[in-house]
Design a protein around this motif. Structure first.
Motif, PDB file in Angstrom:
ATOM      1  N   SER A 165      10.101 -68.527  87.546  1.00  0.00           N
ATOM      2  CA  SER A 165      10.184 -68.325  86.101  1.00  0.00           C
ATOM      3  C   SER A 165       9.002 -67.461  85.658  1.00  0.00           C
ATOM      4  CB  SER A 165      10.145 -69.668  85.355  1.00  0.00           C
ATOM      5  OG  SER A 165      10.168 -69.464  83.961  1.00  0.00           O
ATOM      6  N   ILE A 166       9.299 -66.336  85.021  1.00  0.00           N
ATOM      7  CA  ILE A 166       8.267 -65.444  84.506  1.00  0.00           C
ATOM      8  C   ILE A 166       8.342 -65.447  82.983  1.00  0.00           C
ATOM      9  CG2 ILE A 166       7.360 -63.095  84.464  1.00  0.00           C
ATOM     10  CD1 ILE A 166       7.096 -64.411  87.180  1.00  0.00           C
ATOM     11  N   LEU A 167       7.263 -65.839  82.328  1.00  0.00           N
ATOM     12  CA  LEU A 167       7.202 -65.888  80.878  1.00  0.00           C
ATOM     13  C   LEU A 167       6.332 -64.748  80.354  1.00  0.00           C
ATOM     14  CD1 LEU A 167       6.573 -69.717  80.306  1.00  0.00           C
ATOM     15  CD2 LEU A 167       8.760 -68.520  80.430  1.00  0.00           C
ATOM     16  N   LYS A 168       6.505 -64.406  79.112  1.00  0.00           N
ATOM     17  CA  LYS A 168       5.655 -63.396  78.492  1.00  0.00           C
ATOM     18  C   LYS A 168       4.247 -63.975  78.341  1.00  0.00           C
ATOM     19  CE  LYS A 168       9.158 -60.816  75.910  1.00  0.00           C
ATOM     20  NZ  LYS A 168       8.965 -59.615  76.750  1.00  0.00           N
ATOM     21  N   GLY A 169       3.239 -63.217  78.791  1.00  0.00           N
ATOM     22  CA  GLY A 169       1.871 -63.703  78.670  1.00  0.00           C
ATOM     23  C   GLY A 169       1.039 -63.374  79.888  1.00  0.00           C
ATOM     24  N   ASP A 170      -0.225 -63.796  79.848  1.00  0.00           N
ATOM     25  CA  ASP A 170      -1.143 -63.514  80.947  1.00  0.00           C
ATOM     26  C   ASP A 170      -1.272 -64.728  81.863  1.00  0.00           C
ATOM     27  OD1 ASP A 170      -2.773 -65.265  79.524  1.00  0.00           O
ATOM     28  OD2 ASP A 170      -4.028 -63.671  78.676  1.00  0.00           O
ATOM     29  N   HIS A 171      -2.393 -64.839  82.547  1.00  0.00           N
ATOM     30  CA  HIS A 171      -2.617 -65.925  83.496  1.00  0.00           C
ATOM     31  C   HIS A 171      -2.647 -67.295  82.819  1.00  0.00           C
ATOM     32  CE1 HIS A 171      -3.895 -67.600  87.303  1.00  0.00           C
ATOM     33  NE2 HIS A 171      -5.032 -68.050  86.801  1.00  0.00           N
ATOM     34  N   PHE A 172      -2.944 -67.301  81.513  1.00  0.00           N
ATOM     35  CA  PHE A 172      -3.194 -68.561  80.828  1.00  0.00           C
ATOM     36  C   PHE A 172      -2.037 -68.989  79.920  1.00  0.00           C
ATOM     37  CE2 PHE A 172      -7.210 -66.513  81.858  1.00  0.00           C
ATOM     38  CZ  PHE A 172      -7.851 -67.528  82.553  1.00  0.00           C
ATOM     39  N   ILE A 173      -0.811 -68.787  80.372  1.00  0.00           N
ATOM     40  CA  ILE A 173       0.356 -69.194  79.583  1.00  0.00           C
ATOM     41  C   ILE A 173       0.383 -70.704  79.342  1.00  0.00           C
ATOM     42  CG2 ILE A 173       1.855 -67.243  80.162  1.00  0.00           C
ATOM     43  CD1 ILE A 173       3.121 -69.007  82.343  1.00  0.00           C
ATOM     44  N   VAL A 174      -0.209 -71.468  80.250  1.00  0.00           N
ATOM     45  CA  VAL A 174      -0.234 -72.922  80.095  1.00  0.00           C
ATOM     46  C   VAL A 174      -0.970 -73.322  78.818  1.00  0.00           C
ATOM     47  CG1 VAL A 174      -2.350 -73.237  81.473  1.00  0.00           C
ATOM     48  CG2 VAL A 174      -0.708 -75.112  81.284  1.00  0.00           C
TER      49      VAL A 174
END
Length: 227
Positions: A201-210
């Motif tokens: 799963s790839i979401l919009k955002g950088d390393h810190f999507i969490v």
């Protein structure tokens, strides 16, 4: 011999969901996941050895030792079957734990994880390597630099997981990352494809999507855990 007790935050009831933070962080960084998932799960966010309120102890400061710390922690709580979510270096620990102790796992979530140091994009990894070299020199004359050297060293030296090892991991796994993650997209895709039970799963955002995209992140993880 167990030399330390890990600090942790716990909230909720149900199937255990254990959360592992990234390099230099602590369990409180998962506040949005703790509040969200505690409605359906017993959420346990752990401070890794030498992070947050967990002591450094006397044992080696390596991902392999963190794996053993996690096993001892679960055994101490009597947890034999869990869902495990790891972010960044916590994802690397989770991956190593799954390879060594798959019988403990129901499902696995790897967020921004990398199976080798060069899985991180060069523009992020090169400064880390330079920082490690500087801290290594400083540690020769300044004891305060030793802990920083150990911390940065984790990202320079580890993990070293071969693809043929990943082929053996049959635990259902969600590999999730941002489309601008510091871990290379090709590396993330390859990681997911190397896992027999892998889902990407790839979401919009950088390393810190969490943290930054926590609502979308939590929804995606929730769907996977309930599937």
């Amino acid at each position: 011999m167990i030399d330390i007790k890990l600090h942790y935050i716990e909230k909720g009831e149900g199937k255990p969901l254990v959360l592992l933070h990234g390099n230099g962080e602590e369990s409180g960084c998962f506040i949005n996941q703790i509040n969200y998932f505690s409605r359906d799960y017993r959420v346990i966010a752990v401070d890794t050895r030498g992070h947050g309120r967990s002591p450094r102890g006397s044992k080696p400061f390596t991902l392999g030792q963190f794996v053993e710390d996690l096993k001892n922690f679960l055994d101490d709580l009597g947890l034999t079957r869990i869902n495990l979510l790891g972010f960044s270096d916590g994802g690397n620990v989770a991956m190593l734990f799954a390879l060594k102790y798959p019988e403990y796992l129901e499902k696995l979530v790897l967020n921004g994880a990398n199976s080798c140091p060069w899985g991180v994009r060069a523009r992020y990894q090169i400064p880390v390597v330079l920082s490690y070299c500087i801290e290594a020199i400083r540690s020769l004359v300044d004891k305060k630099a030793v802990s920083k050297k150990e911390l940065v060293g984790l990202m320079v030296k580890e993990p070293r997981i071969k693809r043929k090892e990943l082929f053996k991991l049959k635990v259902p796994t969600l590999v999730i990352a941002g489309d601008r993650d510091m871990v290379g997209h090709r590396h993330t895709v390859k990681l997911a494809k190397s896992l027999p039970g892998g889902r990407l799963s790839i979401l919009k955002g950088d390393h810190f999507i969490v943290y930054k995209e926590w609502e979308a992140f939590n929804r995606e993880v929730g769907k996977f855990l309930q599937s």
